[in-house]
Design a protein around this motif. Structure first.
Motif, PDB file in Angstrom:
ATOM      1  N   UNK A  37       0.831  -1.216   0.000  1.00  0.00           N
ATOM      2  CA  UNK A  37       0.000   0.000   0.000  1.00  0.00           C
ATOM      3  C   UNK A  37       0.861   1.259   0.000  1.00  0.00           C
ATOM      4  N   UNK A  38       2.016   1.188   0.662  1.00  0.00           N
ATOM      5  CA  UNK A  38       2.871   2.373   0.787  1.00  0.00           C
ATOM      6  C   UNK A  38       3.796   2.591  -0.399  1.00  0.00           C
ATOM      7  N   UNK A  39       3.827   1.646  -1.327  1.00  0.00           N
ATOM      8  CA  UNK A  39       4.671   1.843  -2.513  1.00  0.00           C
ATOM      9  C   UNK A  39       4.164   3.030  -3.325  1.00  0.00           C
ATOM     10  N   UNK A  40       5.067   3.720  -4.020  1.00  0.00           N
ATOM     11  CA  UNK A  40       4.618   4.822  -4.873  1.00  0.00           C
ATOM     12  C   UNK A  40       3.644   4.300  -5.932  1.00  0.00           C
ATOM     13  N   UNK A  41       2.600   5.080  -6.203  1.00  0.00           N
ATOM     14  CA  UNK A  41       1.583   4.653  -7.166  1.00  0.00           C
ATOM     15  C   UNK A  41       2.021   4.960  -8.584  1.00  0.00           C
ATOM     16  N   UNK A  42       1.532   4.182  -9.541  1.00  0.00           N
ATOM     17  CA  UNK A  42       1.830   4.494 -10.946  1.00  0.00           C
ATOM     18  C   UNK A  42       1.200   5.827 -11.330  1.00  0.00           C
ATOM     19  N   UNK A  43       1.702   6.419 -12.394  1.00  0.00           N
ATOM     20  CA  UNK A  43       1.267   7.771 -12.764  1.00  0.00           C
ATOM     21  C   UNK A  43      -0.218   7.843 -13.128  1.00  0.00           C
ATOM     22  N   UNK A  44      -0.767   6.716 -13.598  1.00  0.00           N
ATOM     23  CA  UNK A  44      -2.176   6.729 -14.013  1.00  0.00           C
ATOM     24  C   UNK A  44      -3.142   6.568 -12.829  1.00  0.00           C
ATOM     25  N   UNK A  45      -2.586   6.318 -11.636  1.00  0.00           N
ATOM     26  CA  UNK A  45      -3.475   6.035 -10.490  1.00  0.00           C
ATOM     27  C   UNK A  45      -4.098   7.318  -9.941  1.00  0.00           C
TER      28      UNK A  45
END
Lengths: 243, 243
Positions: free
Chosen positions: B235-243
């Motif tokens: 959950x804490x990982x950086x999200x992809x740009x489209x998220x």
């Protein structure tokens, strides 16, 4: 070797594949393993190939050839259900194997291959199939809503621990990328670029498709964060009584 | 199948093994795979067996028999170095294979096995060896200070990410248990109880040896914490740009 993942979740599908093929460690090349068949508004079908490259390529080539030259025949682009798509892929597998298998076995070459086939056709929910080398196939179940093919073991624990049918697409994508990173790190025969496709349920179009090259900044940030998280997570585990 | 881990770290050794043996899924039984040979103040040697059970048991039985009845012969309890211990184990492997192999192959049975052999003999640092089925062996290196045998892939990523030569014994123990939990969860043929031995450098005695049964409270708390940590870490990982 190869690594492919397909996840069939409430919100849609997440599909990912690596791009390394090899015939021995001195013969490594890149070949994308994801193929997309889409008709906007009506269907999106994605195949992920693993195994013998000539087998899997020619299965798809045969299906593309027929879609163009024998449009009346049932193929990926006009099948009425994903079940029928899986049947068509399985039949093509048997056809190409029938043509090549004896020759490959004569040369001591493994003639096997498999496909993860995911997608949605108007009138159905998104569905995910695993088509085996023998042309038979299974469909993902709610209890284990994912398939892996190829070098599956390194990246399986994180999927087992995190993924269920209700996992959202963003979390599932992160989890799939971690699973790839674990596999790439531990096995030389799986390598970038990683192809990713995220299909939103009922969208009937491909909105999110990305290729992550080796030095990709997002992939690298996932890797770094994950390494830090793992070390911290181990440190935070309860200590044994003798510690 | 089997899962065994040996880690050779600055502070000492961590050794762990599962207890499931099987000859097909309908013939599963328990058999400890860890054997300890100790002379307090002078040496501690630990073996972890994997592979054909009659081979690995009889290698150890042969060495024990000789230690008792041919005390002048070089064995695990009077070898002058861990190198010599590994040699003795490798020689015994060849002897038992020489006796049994043709018969096993006649029956279509895989006659192979291997040992992780770790320990410390006075005058040396702790050392860790992997003795192959053929009787040859390798020693762990500072760059990769661990060996795994058996069903190694599920539990390798966590070791790759966390363990180095300087990892302390408590962290290494937690990490080994997580590696076991990941393997047990993903593979039916690896099962509890888990035997754990933690050897502190220059102690020349066995102070920490534990058997974790299936419902063990500590093992369960490790499992629960780890599942929570993994979900949080994703959950804490950086999200992809489209998220």
């Amino acid at each position: 070797m190869t690594y492919c993942i397909g996840l069939n979740l409430d919100e849609g599908l997440v599909l990912a594949s690596d791009s390394r093929t090899n015939a021995g460690v001195d013969h490594i090349r890149r070949a994308g393993k994801m193929r997309v068949f889409a008709q906007e508004g009506e269907r999106v079908v994605v195949t992920l190939s693993s195994g013998n490259l000539s087998l899997t390529q020619n299965v798809l080539n045969l299906l593309e050839h027929r879609a163009r030259h024998e449009p009346e025949r049932i193929g990926i682009l006009n099948a009425q259900s994903m079940f029928q798509v899986a049947q068509v892929v399985g039949d093509a597998m048997r056809e190409i194997r029938g043509r090549d298998e004896a020759y490959l076995r004569d040369g001591g070459i493994d003639p096997s291959g498999s496909f993860i086939v995911g997608g949605q056709i108007a009138g159905e929910a998104p569905r995910l199939f695993l088509v085996y080398s023998e042309g038979n196939f299974i469909e993902s179940a709610a209890e284990t809503p994912f398939f892996q093919t190829g070098e599956i073991k390194f990246g399986k624990p994180i999927l087992d621990r995190v993924i269920n049918k209700h996992t959202d697409l963003v979390t599932a994508t992160k989890c799939a990328l971690v699973s790839f990173d674990s596999t790439i790190r531990s096995n030389l025969s799986v390598g970038p670029p990683i192809d990713l496709l995220v299909y939103k349920r009922d969208s009937f179009k491909v909105e999110i498709q990305q290729r992550f090259e080796d030095g990709d900044a997002y992939l690298q940030s996932i890797r770094n964060h994950w390494n830090d998280s793992m070390r911290r997570a181990v440190a935070e585990l309860p200590s044994p009584e003798w510690a």
